[in-house]
Write an enzyme that holds these catalytic residues in place. Structure first.
Site, PDB file in Angstrom:
ATOM      1  N   GLY A   1      -8.819  -1.238  -2.179  1.00 11.89           N
ATOM      2  CA  GLY A   1      -9.407  -1.822  -0.619  1.00 11.89           C
ATOM      3  C   GLY A   1      -8.763  -0.435   0.929  1.00 11.89           C
ATOM      4  O   GLY A   1      -7.725  -0.086   0.619  1.00 11.89           O
TER       5      GLY A   1
ATOM      6  N   GLN B   1      -8.037   2.374   8.899  1.00 12.64           N
ATOM      7  CA  GLN B   1      -7.118   3.390   8.047  1.00 12.64           C
ATOM      8  C   GLN B   1      -7.577   4.808   7.948  1.00 12.64           C
ATOM      9  O   GLN B   1      -6.864   5.724   7.585  1.00 12.64           O
ATOM     10  CB  GLN B   1      -7.198   2.808   6.439  1.00 12.64           C
TER      11      GLN B   1
ATOM     12  N   CYS C   1       0.198  -0.703   0.528  1.00 11.38           N
ATOM     13  CA  CYS C   1      -1.516  -0.609   1.046  1.00 11.38           C
ATOM     14  C   CYS C   1      -1.172   0.847   0.913  1.00 11.38           C
ATOM     15  O   CYS C   1      -0.207   1.836   1.017  1.00 11.38           O
ATOM     16  CB  CYS C   1      -1.140  -0.750   2.761  1.00 11.38           C
ATOM     17  N   LEU C   2      -2.837   1.400   1.471  1.00  5.76           N
ATOM     18  CA  LEU C   2      -2.245   3.094   1.169  1.00  5.76           C
ATOM     19  C   LEU C   2      -2.054   3.542   2.279  1.00  5.76           C
ATOM     20  O   LEU C   2      -1.437   4.992   2.200  1.00  5.76           O
ATOM     21  CB  LEU C   2      -4.192   3.704   1.079  1.00  5.76           C
TER      22      LEU C   2
ATOM     23  N   HIS D   1      -5.779  -8.779   2.531  1.00  7.55           N
ATOM     24  CA  HIS D   1      -5.367  -7.909   3.172  1.00  7.55           C
ATOM     25  C   HIS D   1      -5.883  -6.951   3.740  1.00  7.55           C
ATOM     26  O   HIS D   1      -5.542  -6.176   5.048  1.00  7.55           O
ATOM     27  CB  HIS D   1      -4.790  -6.954   1.538  1.00  7.55           C
ATOM     28  N   GLU D   2      -7.202  -6.634   3.299  1.00  7.55           N
ATOM     29  CA  GLU D   2      -8.112  -5.374   4.564  1.00  7.55           C
ATOM     30  C   GLU D   2      -8.420  -6.719   5.660  1.00  7.55           C
ATOM     31  O   GLU D   2      -8.773  -5.648   6.632  1.00  7.55           O
ATOM     32  CB  GLU D   2      -9.497  -5.234   3.733  1.00  7.55           C
TER      33      GLU D   2
ATOM     34  N   HIS E   1      -6.215  -6.298   8.386  1.00  9.62           N
ATOM     35  CA  HIS E   1      -6.533  -4.420   8.755  1.00  9.62           C
ATOM     36  C   HIS E   1      -6.770  -4.682  10.533  1.00  9.62           C
ATOM     37  O   HIS E   1      -6.942  -4.699  11.225  1.00  9.62           O
ATOM     38  CB  HIS E   1      -7.072  -3.846   8.107  1.00  9.62           C
TER      39      HIS E   1
HETATM   40 ZN    ZN Z   1      -4.058  -2.217   3.499  1.00  6.96          ZN
END
Ligand code: ZN
Length: 169
Positions: free
Chosen positions: A46, A51, A89-90, A131-132, A135
């Protein structure tokens, strides 16, 4: 398509509330295509627009079949059950925390052309929706776990919960 740079925790862009998308134009489509390519390259499931430095309510989630779900102006409209598991998380590369989320989630969103749709999923994909979408309001999963695990703790967690790491196929 182009790979965009993923910003990391500490960058203020990850703490901002994103603005809704009002124009479903070429610029949005390019962003979505770039995000898909960036996600694939990073090997995640995701990615949210902040991000890659874009403060708009856009995120993508890869479901268990490998399909990319594009969510524009998404809202969670239903939750069921509970799951507790490792989350990463990226924007926080290589780190994990233990986070509790609903087991099943229903989302209402718009597609890349502005049409409203609803999507429901469970397990990791439901975790990813939550999660996304968080953000987009400037929140990271680290707010939901008491600490980030050390490498030893991650190893121990995987040993203690083998059922969470079995391949489906
Ligand atoms: Zn994340």
């Amino acid at each position: 398509m182009a790979i965009r740079k993923i910003v990391e925790r500490g960058d203020p862009v990850l703490e901002k509330v994103c603005r809704p998308v009002t124009e479903f134009n070429e610029r949005l489509h390019t962003l979505l295509d770039d995000m898909a390519e960036t996600l694939e390259e990073a090997g995640g499931v995701g990615l949210a627009a902040p991000q890659v430095g874009i403060l708009r309510r856009v995120c993508i989630v890869e479901d268990s079949e490998g399909e990319i779900i594009e969510l524009i102006n998404p809202e969670i409209i239903g939750e069921e059950g509970e799951q507790t598991g490792l989350e990463g998380c990226l924007s926080i590369p290589g780190r994990y925390g233990v986070v509790t989320r609903p087991y099943k989630v229903r989302v209402r969103a718009q597609d890349r052309d502005g049409a409203f749709f609803e999507v429901e999923d469970e397990d990791i994909t439901a975790r990813c929706f939550c999660h996304e979408i968080e953000h987009l309001d400037g929140h990271l999963y680290t707010e939901r776990c008491d600490h980030l695990l050390s490498d030893e703790e991650v190893e121990q967690y995987i040993k203690d919960h083998p059922e969470q790491f079995e391949e489906d196929e």
